[in-house]
Design a protein around this motif. Structure first.
Motif, PDB file in Angstrom:
ATOM      1  N   LEU A  38      10.120   2.645  21.076  1.00 57.21           N
ATOM      2  CA  LEU A  38       8.947   1.927  20.528  1.00 57.21           C
ATOM      3  C   LEU A  38       7.800   3.127  20.721  1.00 57.21           C
ATOM      4  N   HIS A  39       8.079   4.332  21.607  1.00 63.23           N
ATOM      5  CA  HIS A  39       7.129   5.120  21.722  1.00 63.23           C
ATOM      6  C   HIS A  39       7.667   6.578  21.241  1.00 63.23           C
ATOM      7  N   ILE A  40       8.829   6.824  20.674  1.00 60.45           N
ATOM      8  CA  ILE A  40       9.435   7.930  20.643  1.00 60.45           C
ATOM      9  C   ILE A  40       8.560   8.838  19.586  1.00 60.45           C
ATOM     10  N   ASP A  41       8.027   8.065  18.744  1.00 62.09           N
ATOM     11  CA  ASP A  41       6.956   8.627  17.753  1.00 62.09           C
ATOM     12  C   ASP A  41       5.777   9.329  18.149  1.00 62.09           C
ATOM     13  N   LYS A  42       5.428   8.932  19.458  1.00 60.85           N
ATOM     14  CA  LYS A  42       4.089   9.616  20.188  1.00 60.85           C
ATOM     15  C   LYS A  42       4.619  10.412  20.864  1.00 60.85           C
ATOM     16  N   LEU A  43       5.892  10.749  21.329  1.00 64.13           N
ATOM     17  CA  LEU A  43       6.213  11.917  22.002  1.00 64.13           C
ATOM     18  C   LEU A  43       6.624  13.245  21.458  1.00 64.13           C
ATOM     19  N   ILE A  44       7.326  13.089  20.107  1.00 65.60           N
ATOM     20  CA  ILE A  44       7.725  14.299  19.484  1.00 65.60           C
ATOM     21  C   ILE A  44       6.825  14.783  18.718  1.00 65.60           C
ATOM     22  N   GLY A  45       6.869  15.919  18.531  1.00 60.38           N
ATOM     23  CA  GLY A  45       6.235  16.661  17.527  1.00 60.38           C
ATOM     24  C   GLY A  45       4.808  17.254  17.974  1.00 60.38           C
ATOM     25  N   LYS A  46       4.476  17.100  19.365  1.00 60.72           N
ATOM     26  CA  LYS A  46       3.203  17.355  19.906  1.00 60.72           C
ATOM     27  C   LYS A  46       3.032  18.098  20.944  1.00 60.72           C
ATOM     28  N   ASP A  47       4.293  18.885  21.158  1.00 57.73           N
ATOM     29  CA  ASP A  47       4.428  20.111  22.087  1.00 57.73           C
ATOM     30  C   ASP A  47       3.991  19.423  23.473  1.00 57.73           C
ATOM     31  N   ILE A  48       4.460  18.360  24.014  1.00 57.98           N
ATOM     32  CA  ILE A  48       4.159  17.778  25.138  1.00 57.98           C
ATOM     33  C   ILE A  48       5.318  18.219  26.160  1.00 57.98           C
ATOM     34  N   PRO A  49       4.719  19.097  27.483  1.00 56.46           N
ATOM     35  CA  PRO A  49       5.865  19.399  28.336  1.00 56.46           C
ATOM     36  C   PRO A  49       6.756  18.130  28.854  1.00 56.46           C
ATOM     37  N   LEU A  50       8.032  18.618  29.065  1.00 58.71           N
ATOM     38  CA  LEU A  50       8.787  17.673  29.318  1.00 58.71           C
ATOM     39  C   LEU A  50       8.620  17.158  30.908  1.00 58.71           C
ATOM     40  N   SER A  51       7.829  17.918  31.671  1.00 59.68           N
ATOM     41  CA  SER A  51       7.450  17.262  32.864  1.00 59.68           C
ATOM     42  C   SER A  51       6.527  15.960  32.639  1.00 59.68           C
ATOM     43  N   VAL A  52       5.844  16.157  31.721  1.00 61.12           N
ATOM     44  CA  VAL A  52       4.921  14.919  31.448  1.00 61.12           C
ATOM     45  C   VAL A  52       5.717  13.731  30.893  1.00 61.12           C
ATOM     46  N   ILE A  53       6.623  14.260  29.844  1.00 61.80           N
ATOM     47  CA  ILE A  53       7.679  12.930  29.547  1.00 61.80           C
ATOM     48  C   ILE A  53       8.326  12.136  30.551  1.00 61.80           C
ATOM     49  N   ILE A  54       8.910  13.087  31.486  1.00 66.69           N
ATOM     50  CA  ILE A  54       9.348  12.562  32.644  1.00 66.69           C
ATOM     51  C   ILE A  54       8.570  11.557  33.495  1.00 66.69           C
ATOM     52  N   LEU A 136      -1.772   8.599  30.863  1.00 65.03           N
ATOM     53  CA  LEU A 136      -0.881   9.734  30.111  1.00 65.03           C
ATOM     54  C   LEU A 136      -0.849   9.323  28.704  1.00 65.03           C
ATOM     55  N   PHE A 137      -0.852   8.054  28.441  1.00 65.28           N
ATOM     56  CA  PHE A 137      -0.801   7.690  26.913  1.00 65.28           C
ATOM     57  C   PHE A 137      -2.165   8.038  26.217  1.00 65.28           C
ATOM     58  N   ILE A 138      -3.307   7.640  26.862  1.00 63.01           N
ATOM     59  CA  ILE A 138      -4.455   8.220  26.258  1.00 63.01           C
ATOM     60  C   ILE A 138      -4.463   9.682  26.070  1.00 63.01           C
ATOM     61  N   ASP A 139      -3.960  10.531  27.011  1.00 65.57           N
ATOM     62  CA  ASP A 139      -4.065  11.866  26.740  1.00 65.57           C
ATOM     63  C   ASP A 139      -3.244  12.503  25.603  1.00 65.57           C
ATOM     64  N   ILE A 140      -1.787  11.665  25.396  1.00 64.79           N
ATOM     65  CA  ILE A 140      -0.759  11.860  24.533  1.00 64.79           C
ATOM     66  C   ILE A 140      -1.528  11.604  23.057  1.00 64.79           C
ATOM     67  N   ARG A 141      -2.152  10.437  23.115  1.00 65.87           N
ATOM     68  CA  ARG A 141      -2.819  10.196  21.866  1.00 65.87           C
ATOM     69  C   ARG A 141      -3.838  11.000  21.640  1.00 65.87           C
ATOM     70  N   LEU A 142      -4.599  11.608  22.368  1.00 67.44           N
ATOM     71  CA  LEU A 142      -5.676  12.904  22.012  1.00 67.44           C
ATOM     72  C   LEU A 142      -4.983  14.042  21.588  1.00 67.44           C
ATOM     73  N   GLN A 143      -3.742  14.208  21.958  1.00 63.53           N
ATOM     74  CA  GLN A 143      -3.131  15.557  21.755  1.00 63.53           C
ATOM     75  C   GLN A 143      -2.889  15.808  20.350  1.00 63.53           C
ATOM     76  N   LYS A 144      -3.303  16.898  19.905  1.00 62.28           N
ATOM     77  CA  LYS A 144      -3.072  17.269  18.387  1.00 62.28           C
ATOM     78  C   LYS A 144      -1.561  17.909  18.157  1.00 62.28           C
ATOM     79  N   PRO A 145      -0.894  17.717  17.010  1.00 60.96           N
ATOM     80  CA  PRO A 145       0.322  18.180  16.652  1.00 60.96           C
ATOM     81  C   PRO A 145       0.364  19.881  16.946  1.00 60.96           C
ATOM     82  N   GLY A 146       1.756  20.235  17.286  1.00 59.41           N
ATOM     83  CA  GLY A 146       1.908  21.683  17.505  1.00 59.41           C
ATOM     84  C   GLY A 146       1.987  22.411  16.099  1.00 59.41           C
TER      85      GLY A 146
END
Length: 471
Positions: A38-54, A136-146
């Motif tokens: 459900l949420h993989i599209d929100k996590l990829i392509g934004k240069d989010i650190p692996l620690s944050v995803i975990i 965290l979801f709010i921070d990721i949603r506001l994150q711009k793509p890399g």
């Protein structure tokens, strides 16, 4: 006799542990896969650190535990008692004079322990996990793509610049056929920069330098409000532009600075809010009761006002015949219309005040129900562990099958009814059609009653159909 009972109880308890752990871990895995899909599209392509995803995955495991535990209890109960009946152990203990309900006692006690642990978990752990996950979801949603250039595609991820390149060499970070649109700011003018070749070089984690070779630049300097447009053209052999990538770096905010919702609060906090909302409702009722409309009194308003006194010389046919005491004693139509307009305006204002109070009361009532639903949910879902023992034990005995396939099919049917009743009960309670108690506890009460009746039938051989026929 006591040793036989203890042996049977221990054996039945052991039959629960294995299937429970297997089903619990399997359901956790399935829920985790569902979450990732459900949420993989929100996590990829934004240069989010692996620690944050975990951390995001870890915080979302909390609600999965609350959902998976009751479901695992149901499957394990169906398998354990199905195997118990399949091996004719129920017939054996009946022949030994042991009451069948005695063998359920340890399992029922274990379900009460699981229920208590889940209540604590839902109140103390789950709200904090939901709050961190939401932050965290709010921070990721506001994150711009890399920074990710693609051939023949516009890229505007860096503020103030739009890129268009014909070819990208990912091995050497070389660019070919570059067109760069520069937006005006306080330090630079609007410009269009073209170059045959370029090279990207990372100076640091936040700085990226673009070296351009063999190109030209068209600048559009600010004209200071003049109507004419000035264009500056120049050629260059080499040109360098440095970009600030700080905005593209993921920034984790402090969850404590964000407001909490009903699903991120514990019972104590929600009860405080419910109490304050109830006090506000009482204040709204008092405000509406004190804000009464007063009908104009002719003695007070008109007796000493010459403008409204009805002279004897006034022709009655010039007046409006209303049948109203106040209006019929005025001296002309204009005065009557003025009275009607004033009264209508006062009534409309009074109506608006009452509607505003009613709206405020309705909003607060719905808010109270929403919080009470969450409070009841923290008890009703864990209590489903006990319900599924009461219901699963007799159904498992009647199926006389202890394999996973039969248990999974029966569990799927029961759990479908359970989650549908829970979701619909929550919606009906939020819309004030039912109370929060009945919205969250209807399934538990109904299926507990069914389970108890089935247990009575199995343990006493009572036929309820005969009882109804006799009556």
């Amino acid at each position: 006799m006591k040793n036989i009972i203890n042996s049977v109880q221990i054996d039945l308890f052991k039959k629960h542990i294995g299937p429970f752990l297997f089903c619990f871990l399997t359901l956790m895995f399935l829920l985790l896969m569902q979450f990732l899909i459900l949420h993989i599209d929100k996590l990829i392509g934004k240069d989010i650190p692996l620690s944050v995803i975990i951390e995001l995955i870890f915080t979302n495991l909390a609600y999965m535990v609350v959902l998976a535990a009751p479901m695992a209890v149901l499957v394990a109960t169906l398998m354990a008692f199905g195997k118990f009946s399949e091996l004719n152990e129920l017939t054996a203990i009946r022949a030994s004079g042991i009451h069948p309900l005695k063998v359920i006692t340890p399992v029922m006690f274990a379900s009460l322990v699981v229920c208590a642990v889940l209540v604590w978990f839902s109140n103390d752990v789950l709200p904090e996990a939901n709050h961190k996950s939401r932050s965290l979801f709010i921070d990721i949603r506001l994150q711009k793509p890399g920074f990710d250039l693609k051939p023949n595609e516009f890229y505007d991820g860096i503020d103030g610049y739009t890129f268009l390149v014909d070819e990208v060499d990912n091995e050497t970070d070389s660019l070919y056929g570059i067109t760069l649109f520069q937006e005006p700011s306080r330090t630079v003018d609007r410009a269009v920069i073209k170059a045959k070749k370029g090279l990207l070089k990372a100076e640091s984690n936040e700085l990226l330098t673009l070296y351009l070779v063999d190109g030209n630049m068209q600048k559009f300097p600010s004209s200071g409000g003049l109507s004419r447009v000035t264009i500056e053209k120049n050629q260059f052999d080499k040109h360098r532009i440095t970009f600030d990538l700080a905005d593209l770096a993921f920034e984790k905010s402090d969850p404590n600075r964000r407001n909490r919702s009903d699903r991120t609060m514990n019972i104590q906090s929600m009860l405080v809010i419910v109490d304050s909302l109830k006090q506000e409702i009482v204040q709204q009722y008092e405000k509406a009761a004190n804000n009464t409309y007063t009908i104009p009194n002719i003695k007070y308003d008109y007796e000493y006002d010459e403008k409204y006194i009805l002279p004897d010389t006034t022709k009655q046919e010039e007046l409006l015949t209303t049948g109203l005491i106040v209006a019929d004693q005025l001296k002309n139509k204009e005065a009557q219309k003025e009275l009607f307009n004033k009264t209508t305006s006062d009534l409309n204002n009074y109506k608006a005040t009452l509607e505003n109070s009613a709206s405020n009361i309705l909003f607060r009532t719905k808010s109270i129900n929403r919080y009470l639903v969450e409070i009841h949910k923290k008890f009703s879902i864990p209590f489903a562990c006990v319900v599924f023992i009461l219901l699963g034990a007799p159904i498992g005995i009647m199926t006389r099958k202890g394999n996973f396939g039969i248990a999974a099919i029966i569990s799927a049917v029961i759990l479908t009814f359970y989650w549908l009743s829970l979701i619909q009960g929550e919606k009906l309670a939020d819309r004030l059609f039912v109370t929060p108690f009945w919205g969250m506890w209807t399934f538990d009460i109904v299926f507990s009653s069914i389970g108890i009746l089935l247990l009575i039938k199995l343990s006493t051989e009572v036929s309820f159909s005969r009882l109804f026929r006799r009556s």
